[in-house]
Each structure stands twice: as C-alpha cells, then as structure tokens.
Motif scaffolding. Structure first.
Motif, PDB file in Angstrom:
ATOM      1  N   LYS A  71       1.030  -1.401   0.012  1.00  0.00           N
ATOM      2  CA  LYS A  71      -0.012  -0.135   0.469  1.00  0.00           C
ATOM      3  C   LYS A  71       1.014   1.051  -0.359  1.00  0.00           C
ATOM      4  CE  LYS A  71      -4.176  -1.963   2.245  1.00  0.00           C
ATOM      5  NZ  LYS A  71      -4.786  -2.377   3.515  1.00  0.00           N
ATOM      6  N   ALA A  72       2.020   1.112   0.977  1.00  0.00           N
ATOM      7  CA  ALA A  72       3.064   2.542   0.286  1.00  0.00           C
ATOM      8  C   ALA A  72       3.377   3.096  -0.647  1.00  0.00           C
ATOM      9  CB  ALA A  72       3.629   2.177   1.761  1.00  0.00           C
ATOM     10  N   PHE A  73       3.668   1.452  -0.969  1.00  0.00           N
ATOM     11  CA  PHE A  73       4.871   1.506  -2.363  1.00  0.00           C
ATOM     12  C   PHE A  73       3.588   2.360  -3.481  1.00  0.00           C
ATOM     13  CE2 PHE A  73       7.229  -2.073  -1.510  1.00  0.00           C
ATOM     14  CZ  PHE A  73       8.940  -1.007  -1.423  1.00  0.00           C
ATOM     15  N   GLU A  74       2.245   1.558  -3.452  1.00  0.00           N
ATOM     16  CA  GLU A  74       1.439   2.148  -4.464  1.00  0.00           C
ATOM     17  C   GLU A  74       0.968   3.696  -3.955  1.00  0.00           C
ATOM     18  OE1 GLU A  74      -1.795  -0.539  -3.883  1.00  0.00           O
ATOM     19  OE2 GLU A  74      -1.101  -1.878  -4.489  1.00  0.00           O
ATOM     20  N   GLU A  75       0.908   4.148  -2.981  1.00  0.00           N
ATOM     21  CA  GLU A  75       0.755   5.602  -2.816  1.00  0.00           C
ATOM     22  C   GLU A  75       2.173   5.843  -3.414  1.00  0.00           C
ATOM     23  OE1 GLU A  75      -0.097   6.124   1.331  1.00  0.00           O
ATOM     24  OE2 GLU A  75      -1.414   5.141   1.610  1.00  0.00           O
ATOM     25  N   ILE A  76       3.500   5.581  -2.826  1.00  0.00           N
ATOM     26  CA  ILE A  76       4.461   6.908  -3.766  1.00  0.00           C
ATOM     27  C   ILE A  76       4.292   6.815  -4.989  1.00  0.00           C
ATOM     28  CG2 ILE A  76       7.227   6.706  -4.183  1.00  0.00           C
ATOM     29  CD1 ILE A  76       6.606   5.495  -0.910  1.00  0.00           C
ATOM     30  N   LYS A  79       1.730   9.264  -6.205  1.00  0.00           N
ATOM     31  CA  LYS A  79       2.033  10.527  -6.203  1.00  0.00           C
ATOM     32  C   LYS A  79       3.499  11.160  -6.913  1.00  0.00           C
ATOM     33  CE  LYS A  79       1.613  11.325  -0.741  1.00  0.00           C
ATOM     34  NZ  LYS A  79       2.190  10.872   0.635  1.00  0.00           N
ATOM     35  N   GLN A  80       3.463   9.481  -6.540  1.00  0.00           N
ATOM     36  CA  GLN A  80       4.527  10.543  -8.457  1.00  0.00           C
ATOM     37  C   GLN A  80       3.385  10.636  -9.393  1.00  0.00           C
ATOM     38  OE1 GLN A  80       7.965   7.198  -8.653  1.00  0.00           O
ATOM     39  NE2 GLN A  80       8.458   7.632  -6.602  1.00  0.00           N
ATOM     40  N   LYS A  81       3.356  10.107  -9.724  1.00  0.00           N
ATOM     41  CA  LYS A  81       2.624   9.920 -11.148  1.00  0.00           C
ATOM     42  C   LYS A  81       1.948  11.477 -11.158  1.00  0.00           C
ATOM     43  CE  LYS A  81       1.561   5.138 -11.916  1.00  0.00           C
ATOM     44  NZ  LYS A  81       0.641   3.915 -11.707  1.00  0.00           N
ATOM     45  N   LEU A  82       1.492  11.786  -9.730  1.00  0.00           N
ATOM     46  CA  LEU A  82       0.752  12.896 -10.282  1.00  0.00           C
ATOM     47  C   LEU A  82       1.823  14.225 -10.418  1.00  0.00           C
ATOM     48  CD1 LEU A  82      -2.018  12.657  -7.791  1.00  0.00           C
ATOM     49  CD2 LEU A  82      -2.455  12.831  -9.779  1.00  0.00           C
TER      50      LEU A  82
END
Length: 82
Positions: A71-76, A79-82
C-alpha cells in the motif's frame, strides 16, 4: 588473648569452611538434577501443535507487513504519477 595455637585453629577454620562447602554443594549429582529441572522449566519440550500455531502467527504477521508495504509503494507511485 589466645596465642599462636588459637590463631592457627582460626586460620584452619577460615580456609577449610569455604572449601568444604564448595565441595559439598558442587557435587555433580545435585548440580545435574538442578540444571535439568531448571532447563525443563525455562525451555519446555516442543509441542507440534504449538510450533504450528507459532508458524501460522508468523506467516500472518508477515502477510500484514507485506500488505502495508505494498500500500505504501502504491501511494508513492500514485504521488509520483501526479
């Protein structure tokens, strides 16, 4: 006072008493029995069901940690895609 004979007697007692106690209380039979009893109290023999329960608990905890990391990796990544 006492004299030289009393002093020699006291010195003999001072030297003999600890050595005698050391000899009496360090007999292998007493020591082995005590060590075996204490070891069985501290580290009881393994039970197959307890071992399986422990391994299942470890697997469950690892799975939760992996889920948190994913979940933490997916959130990161989000955030990087935005």
């Amino acid at each position: 006072m006492g004299g030289w004979a009393l002093e020699i007697g006291k010195m003999a007692l001072y030297m003999t008493f600890p050595v005698a106690l050391f000899h009496i209380f360090n007999q292998p039979a007493y020591f082995e029995e005590w060590v075996t009893k204490t070891k069985r109290e501290l580290y009881p023999p393994e039970n197959e069901s307890h071992r399986k329960e422990l391994q299942d608990a470890i697997k469950m905890i690892r799975a939760k940690q992996e889920d948190k990391q994913m979940k933490a990796f997916e959130e990161i990544e989000n955030k990087q895609k935005l």
